[in-house]
Write an enzyme that holds these catalytic residues in place. Structure first.
Site, PDB file in Angstrom:
ATOM      1  N   ASP A  15       0.833  -1.205   0.000  1.00  0.00           N
ATOM      2  CA  ASP A  15       0.000   0.000   0.000  1.00  0.00           C
ATOM      3  C   ASP A  15       0.867   1.254   0.000  1.00  0.00           C
ATOM      4  O   ASP A  15       1.977   1.260   0.536  1.00  0.00           O
ATOM      5  CB  ASP A  15      -0.903  -0.011   1.235  1.00  0.00           C
ATOM      6  N   HIS A  32       3.325   3.215  -8.764  1.00  0.00           N
ATOM      7  CA  HIS A  32       3.148   1.781  -9.017  1.00  0.00           C
ATOM      8  C   HIS A  32       4.408   1.179  -9.645  1.00  0.00           C
ATOM      9  O   HIS A  32       4.796   0.054  -9.318  1.00  0.00           O
ATOM     10  CB  HIS A  32       1.953   1.555  -9.940  1.00  0.00           C
ATOM     11  N   LEU A 126      12.965 -19.258  -2.411  1.00  0.00           N
ATOM     12  CA  LEU A 126      11.778 -18.577  -1.893  1.00  0.00           C
ATOM     13  C   LEU A 126      10.543 -18.959  -2.695  1.00  0.00           C
ATOM     14  O   LEU A 126      10.570 -19.029  -3.920  1.00  0.00           O
ATOM     15  CB  LEU A 126      11.975 -17.055  -1.963  1.00  0.00           C
TER      16      LEU A 126
END
Length: 237
Positions: A15, A32, A126
């Site tokens: 966010d 973004h 990961l």
């Protein structure tokens, strides 16, 4: 002495991209783009700290309500990121999966997702889950539809249904529930993210916007997590 256990699975609500850009006098899409560039850095930092699973909330089912220009730019950015992510996953030995209702995405985008998931399926570093067109209520409704179809076809018996079985129908099947949820940029709500999976997770909220969230900030979140007493049904964990 407290157990200094590293959270196995961290989920992050990304966010603050738009506000970060606005503070710099730039359009929201600039934020973004900066946020997308930050993903690989946090993936590396998380893995270096011993985290095994990282789930990022990239685009929600509610994000379609944003202005058309912003939605279009976000889709292009996500498509570009996933295209480049094939090389990134190979370089960093990451397994990448996309959760959410991908049937609402363009055919080209869906093919990119399949290619990325297949190309990275054997990587054992990961585990990165990217939530695209994801909403937890939508996820649970889709899960119930699948279950109903199998019940109607008599492939399942109603007596089989329990929490463990329900998990198999969720987008996160075979992925452990998050130990820690992080939300950046000051908001303190879940925004329809992993509502089932976060039932026993620790929450950490920071005012730092996602483009500025770095390894130091991630370490702070993990330090707070390690300082909490985890309880399940009255038992310390």
């Amino acid at each position: 002495m407290r157990d200094m256990k590293i959270p196995q699975h961290i989920a992050i609500i990304l966010d603050g991209n738009g506000r970060w850009a606005k503070q710099r006098g730039m359009p929201r899409n600039y934020g973004h783009t900066a946020g997308a560039k930050n993903v690989e850095k946090i993936c590396k930092a998380a893995y270096d700290m011993g985290v095994k699973y990282l789930t990022l909330y990239a685009f929600s089912t509610e994000n379609w309500n944003r202005p058309d220009g912003e939605v279009s730019a976000l889709m292009k950015l996500l498509e570009s990121y996933l295209k480049n992510c094939v090389k990134t996953a190979e370089k960093n030995n990451m397994r990448v999966r996309v959760i959410g209702d991908t049937t609402k995405l363009s055919e080209k985008f869906q093919k990119q997702i399949v290619q990325l998931e297949e190309a990275s399926s054997c990587n054992d570093g990961l585990n990165l889950q990217i939530a695209i067109n994801y909403g937890s209520r939508d996820e649970m409704v889709r899960a119930m539809r699948k279950m109903f179809e199998e019940l109607r076809a008599q492939e399942r018996d109603a007596q089989e249904i329990d929490e463990k079985l329900f998990l198999e129908y969720l987008d996160t099947a075979k992925i452990p529930d998050p130990d820690l949820l992080i939300r950046t940029s000051g908001e303190q709500r879940l925004s329809n993210f992993l509502l089932w999976q976060l039932a026993y997770s620790e929450f950490y909220f920071t005012d730092v916007p996602w483009p500025d969230f770095n390894a130091v900030e991630l370490k702070k979140a993990i330090d707070v997590y390690q300082g909490r007493e985890r309880r399940f049904g009255g038992l310390h964990v």
